[in-house]
Design an enzyme around this catalytic site. Sequence first.
Site, PDB file in Angstrom:
ATOM      1  CE  LYS A  23     -16.829  78.223  15.187  1.00 42.71           C
ATOM      2  NZ  LYS A  23     -15.883  79.132  14.583  1.00 42.71           N
TER       3      LYS A  23
ATOM      4  CE  LYS B 109     -21.710  80.002  11.125  1.00 40.85           C
ATOM      5  NZ  LYS B 109     -20.835  81.131  11.067  1.00 40.85           N
TER       6      LYS B 109
ATOM      7  CE  LYS C  46     -14.124  81.386   6.821  1.00 41.41           C
ATOM      8  NZ  LYS C  46     -14.411  81.723   8.215  1.00 41.41           N
TER       9      LYS C  46
HETATM   10  N1  AQP Z   1     -23.608  81.338   6.726  1.00 47.89           N
HETATM   11  C1  AQP Z   1     -23.418  82.630   6.903  1.00 47.89           C
HETATM   12  N2  AQP Z   1     -24.341  83.530   6.550  1.00 47.89           N
HETATM   13  C2  AQP Z   1     -24.149  84.861   6.721  1.00 47.89           C
HETATM   14  N3  AQP Z   1     -23.013  85.377   7.231  1.00 47.89           N
HETATM   15  C3  AQP Z   1     -22.056  84.505   7.596  1.00 47.89           C
HETATM   16  N4  AQP Z   1     -20.840  84.673   8.136  1.00 47.89           N
HETATM   17  C4  AQP Z   1     -20.239  83.472   8.305  1.00 47.89           C
HETATM   18  N5  AQP Z   1     -21.036  82.505   7.895  1.00 47.89           N
HETATM   19  C5  AQP Z   1     -22.185  83.104   7.460  1.00 47.89           C
HETATM   20  C6  AQP Z   1     -20.271  85.971   8.450  1.00 47.89           C
HETATM   21  O1  AQP Z   1     -18.972  86.012   7.888  1.00 47.89           O
HETATM   22  C7  AQP Z   1     -18.152  86.813   8.741  1.00 47.89           C
HETATM   23  C8  AQP Z   1     -16.866  86.101   8.992  1.00 47.89           C
HETATM   24  O2  AQP Z   1     -17.112  84.933   9.716  1.00 47.89           O
HETATM   25  P1  AQP Z   1     -15.896  84.201  10.366  1.00 47.89           P
HETATM   26  O3  AQP Z   1     -15.076  83.569   9.349  1.00 47.89           O
HETATM   27  O4  AQP Z   1     -15.141  85.117  11.249  1.00 47.89           O
HETATM   28  O5  AQP Z   1     -16.507  83.178  11.350  1.00 47.89           O
HETATM   29  P2  AQP Z   1     -17.770  82.327  11.324  1.00 47.89           P
HETATM   30  O6  AQP Z   1     -18.971  83.183  11.511  1.00 47.89           O
HETATM   31  O7  AQP Z   1     -17.556  81.272  12.371  1.00 47.89           O
HETATM   32  O8  AQP Z   1     -17.760  81.733   9.853  1.00 47.89           O
HETATM   33  P3  AQP Z   1     -17.643  80.266   9.393  1.00 47.89           P
HETATM   34  O9  AQP Z   1     -17.641  80.221   7.911  1.00 47.89           O
HETATM   35  O10 AQP Z   1     -18.694  79.430  10.086  1.00 47.89           O
HETATM   36  O11 AQP Z   1     -16.212  79.874   9.904  1.00 47.89           O
HETATM   37  P4  AQP Z   1     -15.789  78.637  10.770  1.00 47.89           P
HETATM   38  O12 AQP Z   1     -16.373  77.471  10.075  1.00 47.89           O
HETATM   39  O13 AQP Z   1     -14.300  78.629  10.788  1.00 47.89           O
HETATM   40  O14 AQP Z   1     -16.379  78.843  12.126  1.00 47.89           O
HETATM   41  C9  AQP Z   1     -18.945  87.116  10.004  1.00 47.89           C
HETATM   42  O15 AQP Z   1     -19.450  88.434   9.917  1.00 47.89           O
HETATM   43  C10 AQP Z   1     -20.059  86.118   9.946  1.00 47.89           C
HETATM   44  O16 AQP Z   1     -21.218  86.610  10.593  1.00 47.89           O
END
Ligand code: AQP
Length: 342
Positions: free
Chosen positions: A119, A202, A205
Site C-alpha cells: 500500500k 487480489k 474495493k
Molecule cells: N480479494 C479477497 N479475497 C478474499 N478475502 C478478501 N478480503 C478482502 N479482499 C479479499 C477480506 O475481507 C476482509 C476485510 O478486508 P478489509 O476491507 O479490511 O481490507 P482489505 O483486505 O485491504 O480489503 P480490500 O477490499 O482490498 O480493501 P482496500 O482496497 O481498501 O484495501 C479481510 O478479512 C480480508 O482478508
Amino acid sequence: MSESGFTPRVFSGIQPSGGLTLGNYLGAMKRFVDMQEEGRFETIYCMVDLHAITVWQDPAALARNTRELCAGFIAAGIDPERSILFNQSQVPEHAQLAWIFNCVARMGWMQRMTQWKDKAGKNRENASLGLFAYPALMAADILIYHATHVPVGEDQKQHVELTRDIAAKFNHDYKVEFFPLCEPVIEGAATRVMSLRDGSKKMSKSDPSDMSRINMTDDADTIAKKIRKARTDPDPLPSEIDGLKDRPEARNLINIYAALSDTTPDKVLAEVGGKQFSEFKPMLSDLAVARLAPISAEMARLMADPAEIDRILTRGAERAREIAAPILRRTYDIVGMVGPAT
Ligand code: AQP
C-alpha cells in the site's frame, strides 16, 4: 471457557473504504455468518473506520460506506442481537490499546508487513504514520476483546500472526498470561478472490478499475457484463484441479463458483470440465446473481432508513464497550498506569 481459559470469541472487521466486494463477501463476511450460526463463539464484527482513514477518505463517502457496510453485514445474515455489530471509532478503547501496542511492537516487525509494502508502494516517505501502524491497531481490535479466533481472507494472515507476536511480547515483558494467542481462521474455497482483470492481483474495493471486481450492489446486468469480460485463457476448463496450475484466471473463476455454491473446486471441475469459458461464464453469472441479488435488495431496503442503522451501531458500540473497558483498565493496571482500581 475454552481449555486456554479464554471465552471462545470471534472478532473480525472490514474497512468502510469503498463498497463491499465479492472478495470481502466470500473471504470474510460469509464466514462471519457461518461462525455466528455455529453457536460455539461470541461473535463481534466491526466496521473499522479508523483503519480506513490510514489512506485518504472523503468524509461524506466514509459515512455512507460505513452505513452501507453495516447494511451489508445484516443483509448477509449477521443478526445484531446475536452478534455485536458496531463501528470502531465509537469504541475508544481500540485506539487506547493500540497506543500501548505501538510501544510493544518493533519497527522491524512492521517493516516486514507485506500490506504496508504494497500500500505504501515506492513513495513510503509520503505514506501516513497510521498506515505503518495499521497492524498494531488491528492487534488492539482483536485483543481488546480477548478474541480467540479471527476469520479473515488469506491477505490478512500475516497481520493476525503479528497480533500473536504482540500478545506474546506483552505477556512476556509484563510477566502475565493476559492476552490470548488468537488463531486466524482462513477457510473455504475463496480465501483469496482475485481481480477479474488480472489473476495475480487480489480483488480489492480500492482498485481503480471497477471492472476488476464485483460489488455487492452491482445489478444483474453489470455482474453479467463483468464476468463476460473477465480475463481468461483460450483453453477449455480442465476436469481436475491439477489442470488449473499456471491458469490463475481460470482458477479464480472456479473458486468463486465453488464458494458461491458452497462446494469445492474439485466438485465444480467434475461438473464443468471440458466446457469452454463461453459456456461456463453464463453459468457463473447466473449463480452470482442468484446469490447476490437478495443481499443487495436487502441492503437497499436497510439503507432507506439510516437512522435505524445508526441506532444499531450505537447499541452495538455500547455492548462492545462492556467487554472492552474492563480489559483496557486491567491492561493499564498491568502497565502501571494509575487509575480507578478494578
Ligand atoms: N480479494 C479477497 N479475497 C478474499 N478475502 C478478501 N478480503 C478482502 N479482499 C479479499 C477480506 O475481507 C476482509 C476485510 O478486508 P478489509 O476491507 O479490511 O481490507 P482489505 O483486505 O485491504 O480489503 P480490500 O477490499 O482490498 O480493501 P482496500 O482496497 O481498501 O484495501 C479481510 O478479512 C480480508 O482478508
